[in-house]
Motif scaffolding. Structure first.
Motif, PDB file in Angstrom:
ATOM      1  N   ARG A   1       0.842  -1.210   0.000  1.00 61.87           N
ATOM      2  CA  ARG A   1       0.000   0.000   0.000  1.00 61.87           C
ATOM      3  C   ARG A   1       0.867   1.246   0.000  1.00 61.87           C
ATOM      4  O   ARG A   1       0.570   2.221  -0.688  1.00 61.87           O
ATOM      5  CB  ARG A   1      -0.935  -0.001   1.212  1.00 61.87           C
ATOM      6  CG  ARG A   1      -2.110  -0.915   1.055  1.00 61.87           C
ATOM      7  CD  ARG A   1      -3.066  -0.816   2.218  1.00 61.87           C
ATOM      8  NE  ARG A   1      -4.218  -1.682   2.003  1.00 61.87           N
ATOM      9  CZ  ARG A   1      -4.920  -2.241   2.958  1.00 61.87           C
ATOM     10  NH1 ARG A   1      -4.623  -2.008   4.217  1.00 61.87           N
ATOM     11  NH2 ARG A   1      -5.944  -3.007   2.671  1.00 61.87           N
TER      12      ARG A   1
ATOM     13  N   LYS B   1       0.943   4.042  -2.849  1.00 63.08           N
ATOM     14  CA  LYS B   1       0.766   5.470  -2.569  1.00 63.08           C
ATOM     15  C   LYS B   1       1.926   6.264  -3.161  1.00 63.08           C
ATOM     16  O   LYS B   1       1.726   7.313  -3.771  1.00 63.08           O
ATOM     17  CB  LYS B   1       0.665   5.695  -1.061  1.00 63.08           C
ATOM     18  CG  LYS B   1       0.343   7.116  -0.688  1.00 63.08           C
ATOM     19  CD  LYS B   1       0.143   7.281   0.802  1.00 63.08           C
ATOM     20  CE  LYS B   1      -0.219   8.721   1.126  1.00 63.08           C
ATOM     21  NZ  LYS B   1      -0.380   8.944   2.551  1.00 63.08           N
TER      22      LYS B   1
ATOM     23  N   GLU C   1       1.453   6.481  -6.835  1.00 62.64           N
ATOM     24  CA  GLU C   1       0.411   7.459  -7.176  1.00 62.64           C
ATOM     25  C   GLU C   1       0.943   8.875  -7.037  1.00 62.64           C
ATOM     26  O   GLU C   1       0.669   9.734  -7.870  1.00 62.64           O
ATOM     27  CB  GLU C   1      -0.812   7.254  -6.284  1.00 62.64           C
ATOM     28  CG  GLU C   1      -1.596   5.990  -6.606  1.00 62.64           C
ATOM     29  CD  GLU C   1      -2.684   5.678  -5.589  1.00 62.64           C
ATOM     30  OE1 GLU C   1      -2.714   6.300  -4.504  1.00 62.64           O
ATOM     31  OE2 GLU C   1      -3.502   4.793  -5.888  1.00 62.64           O
ATOM     32  N   GLU C   2       1.754   9.108  -5.986  1.00 65.60           N
ATOM     33  CA  GLU C   2       2.347  10.427  -5.799  1.00 65.60           C
ATOM     34  C   GLU C   2       3.310  10.740  -6.942  1.00 65.60           C
ATOM     35  O   GLU C   2       3.346  11.861  -7.452  1.00 65.60           O
ATOM     36  CB  GLU C   2       3.073  10.501  -4.453  1.00 65.60           C
ATOM     37  CG  GLU C   2       2.138  10.508  -3.257  1.00 65.60           C
ATOM     38  CD  GLU C   2       2.857  10.376  -1.927  1.00 65.60           C
ATOM     39  OE1 GLU C   2       4.075  10.084  -1.907  1.00 65.60           O
ATOM     40  OE2 GLU C   2       2.187  10.556  -0.899  1.00 65.60           O
TER      41      GLU C   2
END
Length: 133
Positions: free
Chosen positions: A52, A56, A59-60
């Motif tokens: 996860r 993240k 995605e950043e």
């Protein structure tokens, strides 16, 4: 009959003892398996948490890449706009130079006409007293 009952009782007792031992062993094995599954579950949870966090981060990173792309687009647009403004400035400079030449020419013509007019006025003034007589 009594001996037969005692024999059955002994058989039943040994059978019960065997089943008890089997259940006891099964419980011990079950506890060991449960502990092993708990450890595996904890490891899997840690791996999920790490995945996860990586997701993240990805995605950043994607969001930052999109921002960089948008900024590059803005920079290209600004560069194009700057080139267009530069061309317009060159045109205005050319027009301004032409206007300055025209103005200088007109001023020269005006000056020439002004000196001619001044000469004519002086001539008219000199004629005016003669005409009055």
């Amino acid at each position: 009959l009594k001996e037969e009952l005692q024999e059955r009782f002994r058989f039943s007792q040994s059978d019960v003892k065997r089943q008890y031992d089997y259940l006891k062993d099964s419980m011990v094995e079950g506890r060991k398996k449960a502990q092993g599954l708990a450890v595996e579950n904890a490891e899997l949870r840690a791996e999920v948490a790490e995945l996860r966090a990586q997701l993240k981060s990805m995605e950043e990173i994607e969001a930052l890449e999109e921002k960089v792309y948008n900024l590059e687009q803005q920079m290209r647009a600004a560069k194009d706009e700057k080139a267009a403004v530069h061309l317009m400035m060159e045109r205005y400079q050319h027009i301004n130079t032409e206007l300055e030449r025209s103005l200088a020419s007109l001023e020269a013509q005006d000056k020439a006409q002004g000196s001619e007019m001044k000469g004519m006025r002086l001539h008219m003034r000199s004629l005016t007293p003669r005409l009055r007589r």
